[in-house]
Enzyme design. Structure first.
Site, PDB file in Angstrom:
ATOM      1  N   GLY A  87     -46.644 -84.277  32.726  1.00  0.00           N
ATOM      2  CA  GLY A  87     -46.155 -82.974  31.916  1.00  0.00           C
ATOM      3  C   GLY A  87     -44.948 -82.442  32.957  1.00  0.00           C
ATOM      4  N   GLY A  89     -43.894 -80.960  35.585  1.00  0.00           N
ATOM      5  CA  GLY A  89     -44.483 -80.186  36.769  1.00  0.00           C
ATOM      6  C   GLY A  89     -43.429 -79.168  37.640  1.00  0.00           C
ATOM      7  N   ARG A  90     -42.195 -79.281  37.124  1.00  0.00           N
ATOM      8  CA  ARG A  90     -41.340 -78.369  37.794  1.00  0.00           C
ATOM      9  C   ARG A  90     -40.014 -78.169  36.705  1.00  0.00           C
ATOM     10  NH1 ARG A  90     -37.587 -81.722  42.155  1.00  0.00           N
ATOM     11  NH2 ARG A  90     -37.557 -83.724  41.083  1.00  0.00           N
ATOM     12  N   LYS A 105     -34.851 -76.590  36.041  1.00  0.00           N
ATOM     13  CA  LYS A 105     -35.598 -77.500  36.748  1.00  0.00           C
ATOM     14  C   LYS A 105     -35.869 -76.842  38.316  1.00  0.00           C
ATOM     15  CE  LYS A 105     -35.668 -82.415  38.058  1.00  0.00           C
ATOM     16  NZ  LYS A 105     -34.842 -83.782  37.815  1.00  0.00           N
ATOM     17  N   ASP A 117     -45.304 -78.225  44.319  1.00  0.00           N
ATOM     18  CA  ASP A 117     -44.958 -76.912  44.378  1.00  0.00           C
ATOM     19  C   ASP A 117     -43.955 -76.233  43.387  1.00  0.00           C
ATOM     20  OD1 ASP A 117     -42.128 -77.790  45.139  1.00  0.00           O
ATOM     21  OD2 ASP A 117     -42.354 -77.285  47.278  1.00  0.00           O
ATOM     22  N   ARG A 168     -30.361 -77.390  32.886  1.00  0.00           N
ATOM     23  CA  ARG A 168     -29.992 -78.375  32.126  1.00  0.00           C
ATOM     24  C   ARG A 168     -30.025 -78.115  30.499  1.00  0.00           C
ATOM     25  NH1 ARG A 168     -34.021 -83.231  34.057  1.00  0.00           N
ATOM     26  NH2 ARG A 168     -35.948 -82.333  33.351  1.00  0.00           N
ATOM     27  N   ASP A 244     -42.099 -91.917  30.840  1.00  0.00           N
ATOM     28  CA  ASP A 244     -41.958 -90.451  30.748  1.00  0.00           C
ATOM     29  C   ASP A 244     -40.464 -90.150  31.005  1.00  0.00           C
ATOM     30  OD1 ASP A 244     -43.273 -91.353  33.312  1.00  0.00           O
ATOM     31  OD2 ASP A 244     -42.487 -89.363  33.583  1.00  0.00           O
ATOM     32  N   ASN A 245     -39.705 -90.827  31.409  1.00  0.00           N
ATOM     33  CA  ASN A 245     -38.427 -90.480  31.833  1.00  0.00           C
ATOM     34  C   ASN A 245     -37.255 -91.191  30.661  1.00  0.00           C
ATOM     35  OD1 ASN A 245     -39.113 -89.456  34.323  1.00  0.00           O
ATOM     36  ND2 ASN A 245     -38.646 -91.114  35.516  1.00  0.00           N
ATOM     37  N   ASP A 254     -33.206 -87.237  33.788  1.00  0.00           N
ATOM     38  CA  ASP A 254     -33.958 -87.365  34.992  1.00  0.00           C
ATOM     39  C   ASP A 254     -33.333 -87.919  35.929  1.00  0.00           C
ATOM     40  OD1 ASP A 254     -36.105 -85.729  33.723  1.00  0.00           O
ATOM     41  OD2 ASP A 254     -37.254 -87.323  33.313  1.00  0.00           O
TER      42      ASP A 254
END
Length: 488
Positions: A87, A89-90, A105, A117, A168, A244-245, A254
């Protein structure tokens, strides 16, 4: 298409976490034109609210309301191993603007951050910004970078760094991993909803096909086969081709431990974290094919709505077998163009392969060599070709140049026309790692001028730009081993 699926297995409403004292690091007027942002004389947004919005500190401008930001769930295979749910995450999707999705991002933790984080650092944000715009300049499908906003907020990676948020743009950020997610959960209704949304907004011609979901798969496969061929033609290594990329629109997405080839090695590994070389340059086509197989598996339940399992598998398998044919055709066309060959003559591909082997054996600079070929006329004598000096085995390269000169004499276009076409096929400038590193180091001292300079150079990478000749050269020996990893 904004990601409109809702629910705990699809996405979570996620507010960005503000950063203290945000400031502009980089801004792309070209990307701003995609979303109709008015600029001032400094080529920054005229509305000062954009700085706060692109930092993640507020969600409103005079014209736009992004008050329902989301982070989406997806799953995927990482380094060939099923990783389960992943998912954003950032990454936080703010919403649609002028047909583009706007995503931040590095704007803080999301529901999918796990132990992370949710932050990005200045170093990685500058790399993504510059390469996104560089790929666009090369004419390669890519997500776009709108801005980098910095802050002195400390972020710990291998060492303490400072935070940044990269904004982006893309028509959609949907990945193969989104389809793998719903398929792994056996959530067929959600899987169908996602496929239907993608078809409606980005592949409308598939709606009238006898098998819309099979046609969707074929279209995604074709785009990504052609994409990876274009990467190979400019010497671009992605670094982390996890499922996932991979974009379902065939976009480069990515940017992490990417790298453009300098001194050519066919098995070059750009990602210091890729210990087994899974994503080495020469394996990228094979890995993209493998990722298409992951997508086929994820879409299988949709074809089984109408067909038996065996028939559905056969249909997808037959479509999947088209990948190497599409890739090979695209690769051959691109490398013929790089050599200035318009006619299709038996032996052309062997000529290309012999050259690449010789370049590999002598570690010849990829970009500079192909760019330099345009200066050779059909009447040139082999002994007068200065590029011979780049090769260790003079006998082999002399034989190659002899055959190449004979081959270009078979073309119907003249030397001037061929040289012009070759310049359009072989960029003079790419985002070499040592150039990006210099821009990063200057930015870490609050000097952003090198980012602006690189952005201007890489916007027209096929132009000669003699005032920037040094930017076209390979790195000096002491800058040839810059390491980038998944944290990049």
């Amino acid at each position: 298409m904004a990601f409109t699926l809702t629910g705990i297995d699809a996405c979570h409403n996620t507010l960005p976490t503000p950063i203290p004292d945000p400031y502009w690091v980089a801004f792309s007027p070209s990307s701003a034109g995609l979303v109709n942002i008015n600029l001032n004389a400094s080529n920054l947004p005229a509305d000062p609210a954009w700085l706060s919005l692109l930092a993640g500190n507020q969600l409103l401008t005079k014209q736009h309301d992004f008050s329902s930001p989301k982070a989406t769930a997806y799953s995927g295979h990482q380094f060939g191993v099923w990783a389960g749910q992943l998912g954003d995450g950032r990454a936080i999707l703010l919403g649609d603007i002028a047909g583009q999705e706007l995503q931040l991002k590095g704007a803080g933790k999301t529901h999918y951050s796990r132990m992370g984080d949710g932050r990005a650092v200045l170093r990685s944000s500058i790399r993504e910004f510059l390469c996104s715009e560089a790929m666009h300049g090369l004419g390669i499908p890519t997500t776009r970078a709108l801005s980098v906003v910095g802050s002195k907020l400390p972020v710990l990676r291998e060492e303490m760094e400072t935070a940044a948020v990269c904004a982006r743009l893309a028509p959609s950020f949907i990945r193969i991993g989104h389809f793998e997610h719903f398929s792994s959960l056996r959530s067929i209704a959600r899987l169908k909803e996602l496929a239907d949304l993608l078809i409606a907004d980005h592949y409308p011609h598939c709606q009238s096909a006898q098998e819309p979901y099979l046609e969707l798969f074929k279209n995604i496969l074709e785009r990504n086969a052609k994409l990876v061929a274009r990467w190979q033609a400019v010497g671009f290594c992605h670094g982390v081709l996890n499922s996932d990329n991979i974009s379902v629109l065939g976009l480069t997405i990515d940017y992490g431990p990417f790298g453009f080839l300098d001194y050519f090695q066919i098995d070059h590994i750009c990602n210091h974290s890729d210990h087994g070389g899974r994503y080495a340059y020469h394996r990228q086509p094979q890995i993209m094919h493998w990722n298409m197989a992951c997508l086929a598996s994820a879409l299988l339940p949709l074809l089984e709505l109408k067909h038996s399992e065996n028939n559905a598998q056969t249909m997808l398998r037959n479509a999947l077998e088209e990948f190497p044919l599409i890739y090979t055709d695209s690769w051959q066309k691109l490398f013929r163009a790089k050599l200035g060959l318009q006619a299709i003559v038996e032996g052309d591909i062997l000529l290309v392969e012999r050259l690449l082997q010789a370049m590999h054996d002598s570690k010849v600079d990829f970009t500079s060599f192909f760019r330099g070929l345009n200066s050779i006329s059909s009447q040139t004598s082999v002994k007068d070709i200065s590029m011979r000096d780049d090769f260790v085995d003079r006998e082999i390269i002399d034989e190659w140049f002899k055959d190449y000169l004979e081959r270009i004499k078979m073309e119907t276009i003249n030397d001037i026309e061929r040289s012009s076409l070759m310049k359009q096929a072989n960029p003079k400038f790419v985002l070499r790692n040592h150039l990006a590193q210099k821009a990063i180091e200057m930015a870490q001292q609050d000097d952003f001028s090198e980012i602006q300079r690189l952005m201007a150079i890489l916007a027209t990478p096929f132009d000669d730009q003699p005032q920037y000749e040094d930017y076209s050269k390979p790195p000096p020996p002491d800058e040839n081993h810059i390491e980038v990893s998944c944290s990049s």
